[in-house]
Design a protein around this motif. Structure first.
Motif, PDB file in Angstrom:
ATOM      1  N   SER A  56       0.830  -1.213   0.000  1.00 14.97           N
ATOM      2  CA  SER A  56       0.000   0.000   0.000  1.00 14.97           C
ATOM      3  C   SER A  56       0.862   1.261   0.000  1.00 14.97           C
ATOM      4  O   SER A  56       1.803   1.373   0.791  1.00 14.97           O
ATOM      5  CB  SER A  56      -0.911  -0.002   1.235  1.00 14.97           C
ATOM      6  N   PHE A  57       0.492   2.205  -0.864  1.00 13.39           N
ATOM      7  CA  PHE A  57       1.260   3.462  -0.935  1.00 13.39           C
ATOM      8  C   PHE A  57       0.620   4.564  -0.108  1.00 13.39           C
ATOM      9  O   PHE A  57       1.157   5.645   0.012  1.00 13.39           O
ATOM     10  CB  PHE A  57       1.385   3.926  -2.395  1.00 13.39           C
ATOM     11  N   MET A  58      -0.584   4.288   0.436  1.00 12.08           N
ATOM     12  CA  MET A  58      -1.299   5.360   1.127  1.00 12.08           C
ATOM     13  C   MET A  58      -1.088   5.223   2.633  1.00 12.08           C
ATOM     14  O   MET A  58      -1.514   4.234   3.239  1.00 12.08           O
ATOM     15  CB  MET A  58      -2.784   5.245   0.781  1.00 12.08           C
ATOM     16  N   ARG A  59      -0.400   6.169   3.218  1.00 11.47           N
ATOM     17  CA  ARG A  59      -0.094   6.135   4.653  1.00 11.47           C
ATOM     18  C   ARG A  59      -0.344   7.501   5.246  1.00 11.47           C
ATOM     19  O   ARG A  59      -0.147   8.507   4.564  1.00 11.47           O
ATOM     20  CB  ARG A  59       1.392   5.794   4.870  1.00 11.47           C
ATOM     21  N   LEU A  60      -0.752   7.576   6.500  1.00  8.52           N
ATOM     22  CA  LEU A  60      -0.912   8.885   7.135  1.00  8.52           C
ATOM     23  C   LEU A  60      -0.604   8.770   8.626  1.00  8.52           C
ATOM     24  O   LEU A  60      -0.720   7.681   9.207  1.00  8.52           O
ATOM     25  CB  LEU A  60      -2.310   9.460   6.910  1.00  8.52           C
ATOM     26  N   PRO A  61      -0.178   9.897   9.253  1.00 11.24           N
ATOM     27  CA  PRO A  61       0.052   9.864  10.690  1.00 11.24           C
ATOM     28  C   PRO A  61      -1.252   9.505  11.403  1.00 11.24           C
ATOM     29  O   PRO A  61      -2.326   9.983  11.013  1.00 11.24           O
ATOM     30  CB  PRO A  61       0.481  11.295  11.035  1.00 11.24           C
ATOM     31  N   ILE A  62      -1.156   8.701  12.445  1.00 12.07           N
ATOM     32  CA  ILE A  62      -2.368   8.215  13.120  1.00 12.07           C
ATOM     33  C   ILE A  62      -3.186   9.387  13.680  1.00 12.07           C
ATOM     34  O   ILE A  62      -4.412   9.331  13.755  1.00 12.07           O
ATOM     35  CB  ILE A  62      -1.989   7.191  14.220  1.00 12.07           C
ATOM     36  N   SER A  63      -2.502  10.492  14.028  1.00 11.46           N
ATOM     37  CA  SER A  63      -3.212  11.655  14.586  1.00 11.46           C
ATOM     38  C   SER A  63      -4.122  12.311  13.543  1.00 11.46           C
ATOM     39  O   SER A  63      -5.022  13.073  13.895  1.00 11.46           O
ATOM     40  CB  SER A  63      -2.205  12.677  15.110  1.00 11.46           C
ATOM     41  N   GLU A  64      -3.900  12.015  12.271  1.00  5.68           N
ATOM     42  CA  GLU A  64      -4.740  12.617  11.219  1.00  5.68           C
ATOM     43  C   GLU A  64      -5.883  11.703  10.787  1.00  5.68           C
ATOM     44  O   GLU A  64      -6.687  12.068   9.939  1.00  5.68           O
ATOM     45  CB  GLU A  64      -3.873  12.960  10.003  1.00  5.68           C
ATOM     46  N   ALA A  65      -5.935  10.498  11.347  1.00 10.02           N
ATOM     47  CA  ALA A  65      -7.001   9.555  10.963  1.00 10.02           C
ATOM     48  C   ALA A  65      -8.218   9.783  11.852  1.00 10.02           C
ATOM     49  O   ALA A  65      -8.114   9.728  13.075  1.00 10.02           O
ATOM     50  CB  ALA A  65      -6.498   8.126  11.118  1.00 10.02           C
ATOM     51  N   LEU A  66      -9.355  10.063  11.236  1.00  7.54           N
ATOM     52  CA  LEU A  66     -10.608  10.232  11.991  1.00  7.54           C
ATOM     53  C   LEU A  66     -11.286   8.866  12.039  1.00  7.54           C
ATOM     54  O   LEU A  66     -11.778   8.370  11.030  1.00  7.54           O
ATOM     55  CB  LEU A  66     -11.503  11.265  11.302  1.00  7.54           C
ATOM     56  N   MET A  67     -11.261   8.256  13.219  1.00  2.00           N
ATOM     57  CA  MET A  67     -11.663   6.855  13.324  1.00  2.00           C
ATOM     58  C   MET A  67     -13.187   6.709  13.396  1.00  2.00           C
ATOM     59  O   MET A  67     -13.882   7.523  14.012  1.00  2.00           O
ATOM     60  CB  MET A  67     -11.036   6.218  14.572  1.00  2.00           C
ATOM     61  N   GLY A  68     -13.695   5.625  12.774  1.00  2.00           N
ATOM     62  CA  GLY A  68     -15.114   5.281  12.878  1.00  2.00           C
ATOM     63  C   GLY A  68     -15.248   3.958  13.616  1.00  2.00           C
ATOM     64  O   GLY A  68     -14.244   3.351  14.022  1.00  2.00           O
ATOM     65  N   ALA A  69     -16.488   3.500  13.800  1.00  4.20           N
ATOM     66  CA  ALA A  69     -16.696   2.194  14.458  1.00  4.20           C
ATOM     67  C   ALA A  69     -16.236   1.096  13.493  1.00  4.20           C
ATOM     68  O   ALA A  69     -16.660   1.080  12.343  1.00  4.20           O
ATOM     69  CB  ALA A  69     -18.170   2.021  14.803  1.00  4.20           C
ATOM     70  N   PRO A  70     -15.400   0.152  13.954  1.00  3.07           N
ATOM     71  CA  PRO A  70     -14.870  -0.881  13.049  1.00  3.07           C
ATOM     72  C   PRO A  70     -15.829  -2.059  12.892  1.00  3.07           C
ATOM     73  O   PRO A  70     -15.448  -3.222  13.018  1.00  3.07           O
ATOM     74  CB  PRO A  70     -13.576  -1.304  13.766  1.00  3.07           C
ATOM     75  N   VAL A  71     -17.091  -1.755  12.667  1.00  7.47           N
ATOM     76  CA  VAL A  71     -18.137  -2.777  12.613  1.00  7.47           C
ATOM     77  C   VAL A  71     -19.217  -2.265  11.674  1.00  7.47           C
ATOM     78  O   VAL A  71     -19.465  -1.064  11.600  1.00  7.47           O
ATOM     79  CB  VAL A  71     -18.700  -3.028  14.046  1.00  7.47           C
ATOM     80  N   ASN A  72     -19.837  -3.192  10.950  1.00 13.07           N
ATOM     81  CA  ASN A  72     -20.890  -2.750  10.048  1.00 13.07           C
ATOM     82  C   ASN A  72     -22.041  -3.756  10.027  1.00 13.07           C
ATOM     83  O   ASN A  72     -23.081  -3.519  10.633  1.00 13.07           O
ATOM     84  CB  ASN A  72     -20.312  -2.511   8.654  1.00 13.07           C
ATOM     85  N   GLU A  73     -21.823  -4.900   9.375  1.00  8.24           N
ATOM     86  CA  GLU A  73     -22.945  -5.841   9.251  1.00  8.24           C
ATOM     87  C   GLU A  73     -23.008  -6.857  10.386  1.00  8.24           C
ATOM     88  O   GLU A  73     -23.997  -7.575  10.526  1.00  8.24           O
ATOM     89  CB  GLU A  73     -22.827  -6.598   7.924  1.00  8.24           C
ATOM     90  N   GLN A  74     -21.956  -6.933  11.192  1.00  8.65           N
ATOM     91  CA  GLN A  74     -21.950  -7.931  12.275  1.00  8.65           C
ATOM     92  C   GLN A  74     -23.044  -7.625  13.307  1.00  8.65           C
ATOM     93  O   GLN A  74     -23.392  -6.474  13.527  1.00  8.65           O
ATOM     94  CB  GLN A  74     -20.604  -7.928  13.021  1.00  8.65           C
TER      95      GLN A  74
END
Ligand code: DO4
Ligand code: MG
Length: 286
Positions: A56-74
């Motif tokens: 993967s070529f796409m990387r970003l500092p963790i402080s710039e990642a806006l996190m969502g819930a890691p769940v969807n259909e479960q």
């Protein structure tokens, strides 16, 4: 290794990402992984995600990642009365069903209840709900077991089993209303993978509640205080039931604020579990 869902500051869509060091998020969507659940289905999970991340070529500092819930259909389920502290709290709040909690703590069959559809879960930073018809509302900070669609245990995350103690205490039959309502379940931010039960049992769980800039509650417990093994809980959850999209199981609370405490709109709940991270949510009335 931790897998999660994130958005960049300028992006609108949720992407899947992995972090190996809590410093950088490596994008997995661009190498064909479209959700955390998708990642968790991969055979040789840790090796496969490591190989994909290397491409993967796409990387970003963790402080710039806006996190969502890691769940969807479960589906999200929850175990209850798995800590002595929870058994005591339930018995205190109940008028005439106290013995049910006493009995279930020692019974072979655990208490397991449906908590939320995955897509309804609140992610990091989103408001968790207190019911407008409840007088006594609390957060329940819980380790979450994550299973793929074959029922295999594939990771751990953090959950908040928001609960209305007056409603569940009034009558056991009101439990679904005390436990399942809008924004009653928060999940995230990361799913920790590649960790066995022995290691997860060495983790601590901490919770703080903040109000108007002051800390109004702080408590801590240890995952090792959970009475039942994870394989036992997994076995009961999957008994006579399949989860075609995978599932999550909250494992119960061992931290209970004092009986005179109730959440208010505007409070901030901060939950930390060693090995996973920190889940923080403001509180709103629903
Ligand atoms: O039966 C009440 C629910 C208990 C619970 O959610 C817990 O112990 O965490
Ligand atoms: Mg609970």
């Amino acid at each position: 290794m931790k897998i999660g869902c994130y958005r960049t500051k300028s992006g609108t869509t949720l992407r899947t990402g992995v972090t190996f060091d809590d410093v950088e998020v490596i994008d997995l969507t661009s190498v064909g992984i479209h959700s955390p659940a998708d990642a968790l289905e991969q055979p040789d999970l840790v090796g496969r995600i490591q190989r994909l991340a290397a491409r993967s070529f796409m990387r970003l500092p963790i402080s710039e990642a806006l996190m969502g819930a890691p769940v969807n259909e479960q589906e999200i389920w929850a175990a209850g009365v798995t800590y002595l502290r929870s058994k005591a709290a339930r018995m205190e709040e109940s008028d005439f069903s106290a013995t049910a909690y006493d009995r279930v703590y020692d019974a072979p069959r655990p208490e397991i209840f449906f908590k939320s559809l995955g897509w309804k879960a609140v992610g990091p930073g989103g408001p968790v709900g207190i019911r407008h018809d409840a007088r006594w509302s609390v957060p329940e900070p819980e380790l979450v077991l994550v299973f793929n669609r074959r029922g295999e245990p594939v990771g751990y995350t953090i959950g908040n089993d928001m609960s209305s103690r007056d409603i569940e205490g009034e009558n056991l039959l009101y439990l679904p209303q005390a436990k399942t309502y809008s924004a009653s379940c928060a999940i995230g931010p990361w799913i920790r993978v590649g960790v066995d039960e022995a290691e997860a049992r060495s983790w601590g769980i901490r919770m703080e509640i903040h109000r108007d800039g002051s800390r109004v509650f702080a408590g801590a417990t240890q995952v090792s205080q959970i009475k039942r093994s994870f394989s036992e809980l997994r076995g009961w959850l999957h008994r006579c039931q399949e989860f075609p999209f995978g599932s999550m199981l909250l494992t119960g609370t061992g931290i209970v604020p004092p009986n005179e405490f109730t959440l208010q709109a505007g409070d901030r709940v901060v939950i930390e579990i060693d090995g996973i991270g920190r889940l923080e949510n403001p509180v709103a009335v629903v």
